[in-house]
Design an enzyme around this catalytic site. Structure first.
Site, PDB file in Angstrom:
ATOM      1  CD  GLU A  94      43.425  42.329  54.008  1.00 37.34           C
ATOM      2  OE1 GLU A  94      43.681  43.324  54.692  1.00 37.34           O
ATOM      3  OE2 GLU A  94      44.260  41.414  53.805  1.00 37.34           O
ATOM      4  CG  PHE A  95      45.860  42.097  48.415  1.00 34.59           C
ATOM      5  CD1 PHE A  95      45.470  42.075  47.082  1.00 34.59           C
ATOM      6  CD2 PHE A  95      46.306  43.294  48.959  1.00 34.59           C
ATOM      7  CE1 PHE A  95      45.523  43.227  46.308  1.00 34.59           C
ATOM      8  CE2 PHE A  95      46.373  44.459  48.192  1.00 34.59           C
ATOM      9  CZ  PHE A  95      45.982  44.419  46.859  1.00 34.59           C
TER      10      PHE A  95
ATOM     11  NE  ARG B 163      46.463  33.078  50.667  1.00 40.82           N
ATOM     12  CZ  ARG B 163      47.520  32.284  50.785  1.00 40.82           C
ATOM     13  NH1 ARG B 163      47.800  31.415  49.837  1.00 40.82           N
ATOM     14  NH2 ARG B 163      48.298  32.343  51.846  1.00 40.82           N
ATOM     15  CD  GLU B 164      36.179  33.687  52.744  1.00 44.68           C
ATOM     16  OE1 GLU B 164      35.624  32.586  52.840  1.00 44.68           O
ATOM     17  OE2 GLU B 164      35.624  34.700  52.292  1.00 44.68           O
TER      18      GLU B 164
ATOM     19  CE  LYS C 113      40.727  42.099  46.570  1.00 50.72           C
ATOM     20  NZ  LYS C 113      41.390  41.034  47.303  1.00 50.72           N
TER      21      LYS C 113
ATOM     22  CB  ALA D 288      43.322  21.828  35.713  1.00 50.75           C
ATOM     23  N   GLY D 289      40.963  22.193  37.798  1.00 53.42           N
ATOM     24  CA  GLY D 289      40.056  21.595  38.783  1.00 53.42           C
ATOM     25  C   GLY D 289      38.620  21.920  38.444  1.00 53.42           C
TER      26      GLY D 289
ATOM     27  N   GLY E 244      35.943  30.087  42.588  1.00 55.98           N
ATOM     28  CA  GLY E 244      34.656  30.476  43.171  1.00 55.98           C
ATOM     29  C   GLY E 244      34.916  31.316  44.397  1.00 55.98           C
TER      30      GLY E 244
ATOM     31  CB  CYS F  22      37.094  37.527  46.496  1.00 49.89           C
ATOM     32  SG  CYS F  22      36.910  38.192  48.155  1.00 49.89           S
TER      33      CYS F  22
END
Ligand code: NAD
Length: 436
Positions: free
Chosen positions: A148-149, A151-152, A201, A249-250, A254, A257
């Site tokens: 599965e790909f 995104r939350e 994956k 950048a940031g 996290g 996954c």
């Protein structure tokens, strides 16, 4: 219409169950977490995902059921979707206990020929191992690796409009059988072996991690030359061979996954005598990134101990309530350890954060309003990319603060607008660091 048994009702399982019911299938959602099943039966959605609650309340109760009873729920279903968690062990390898227990249970109860679809992210070789377990139990299930790909934060939209659907299968017939489940979903189809599907994956998530860490490293060079990393990332990312997504950048990557999939891929590579230098470097840069950002704040404030700082955003990304492996939480912990008093806000994750810090010696104070969190602080740190922080009224924020530092750890604000409000803007790799 296919009758489906979905094992695991987390972000992936519940989204898959709701979306597949929405597409006309009959779905039984199963979980070993009985209180979770009780909540779902009562119409309460135990996680935050846009559209998920709506979708579940719109599909007829005849099309989605919830159960904590595997043999009963599995009865008369055509296909099983495995959506249990596969977190990281301390050594970086994937913790497959839930998957092993479920495989053992399924091997006792599936009927020969029943389709078993593995959505959980698993190391290469896992589906082959599962097939052997079914074979040994005398029920040679047809196994399809279908990573599965989604995104939350956009799980429903992603599930219903994926870039591609991967079927790792032992035969073309098994892949075709899986296609009956996903027939209503658009996107390219990629039919492969089990091992290729499993590695697709990991390759995807490891590459996204590399993109993020690449930009975080380059951000430090941008600072040295007074360049703006957001401009560099955009200009370079417009090249279609590169792409602008995850090229920013940031605070680093996290969530539940990327970090664990990077670690699991490194572990799987070592198991066949290979070291992934590029992926290893990306993980290393990511490890350092929170410390690097904490250093920016330290320099701007002339020391951290005893300062009062507002942290806006605790979840691993905006639009989610998921705190698993959140860089914002890692930053909060680091600042707390340095003696900073933290006043924290998050639009979705405050309750969960309160639970995380329940027994902690040092803990943040939590506020439901970012403006209240900013009262009397020396600095505000924007730690997640929530839409609500993008539109932050920086003038009002300034009026609540005692100090003048705004650290935009996600590079989502306009440096000019922040400066016009009388605040000192600090981004990650956006021009030279201003003097104190
Ligand atoms: P999650 O932790 O949110 O949910 C897992 C669920 O499985 C829990 O409700 C748990 O109680 C249940 N469970 C545990 N053991 C079980 C068993 N034996 N039988 C039935 N249920 C059981 O996990 P998630 O975030 O939904 O992730 C599931 C899988 O999908 C993982 O492998 C993950 O890597 C992968 N994945 C996750 C995402 C994401 O954004 N969260 C995206 C793509 C892939």
């Amino acid at each position: 219409m296919v009758r489906l048994f979905v094992a695991g009702t987390g972000y992936v399982g519940l989204t898959a169950g709701a979306c597949l019911a929405h597409l006309g299938h009959e779905v039984v959602c199963y979980d070993v977490d009985r209180p979770r099943i009780d909540r779902l039966r009562a119409g309460d959605v135990p996680l935050h995902e846009p559209q998920l609650g709506d979708l579940l309340s719109r599909v007829s109760p005849a099309r989605v059921e919830f159960t904590a009873d595997l043999p009963d729920g599995l009865l008369q279903t055509d296909a099983v979707l495995i959506c249990v968690g596969t977190p990281a062990r301390a050594d970086g390898s994937a913790e497959l206990t839930a998957l092993h227990l479920l495989t053992a249970e399924l091997a006792r109860h599936v009927v020969p020929g029943q389709l078993v679809i593995t959505k959980s992210t698993v190391p290469p070789g896992t589906n082959r191992w599962m097939a052997a377990q079914f074979h040994r139990a005398g029920v040679p299930a047809r196994l399809v690796a279908n990573p599965e790909f989604l995104r939350e934060g956009s799980a429903v939209a992603d599930f219903l409009a994926p870039d591609r659907i991967v079927y790792g299968a032992a035969s073309a017939e098994d892949a075709q059988a899986a296609e009956r489940v996903f027939a209503g979903v658009p996107g390219a189809r990629v039919v492969t072996t089990w091992e290729s599907a499993e590695l697709i994956k990991y390759a995807a998530n490891a590459f996204l991690a590399v993109k993020v860490s690449f930009m975080n490293e380059l951000a430090r060079v941008c600072t040295g030359y007074g360049a703006d990393v957001t401009e560099v990332a955009y200009g370079a990312g417009l090249d279609r061979r590169i792409g602008t997504g995850h090229f920013a950048a940031g605070l680093g990557y996290g969530g539940s996954c990327l970090p664990k999939d990077v670690a699991a891929l490194q572990h799987a590579a070592r198991a066949v005598g290979r070291e992934l230098a590029i992926v290893g470097a990306a993980a290393q840069v990511n490890e350092e990134q929170v410390g690097h950002v904490a250093g920016l704040l330290d320099t701007a404030l002339g020391g951290l101990a005893g300062r009062r700082v507002a942290v806006l955003g605790l979840a691993f990304k905006g639009g989610s309530d998921d705190l698993r492996d959140s860089p914002a939480l890692r930053l909060t912990d680091r600042l707390l350890a340095a003696g900073v008093q933290i006043r924290a806000h998050d639009p979705l994750a405050l309750q969960a954060a309160d639970r995380v810090y329940r027994d902690a010696g040092r803990r943040p104070e939590f506020y439901a309003d970012p403006m209240v969190a900013a009262e009397g602080v020396s600095a505000v740190v924007v730690a997640t990319d929530c839409p609500e922080y993008r539109d932050l009224d920086v003038g009002r924020l300034r009026s609540r603060m005692e100090g003048r530092v705004l650290l935009d750890a996600r590079n989502i604000l306009s440096p000019d607008a922040v400066s016009r409000a009388g605040l000192v803007y600090i981004g990650v790799g956006r021009g030279p660091q201003p003097p104190r």
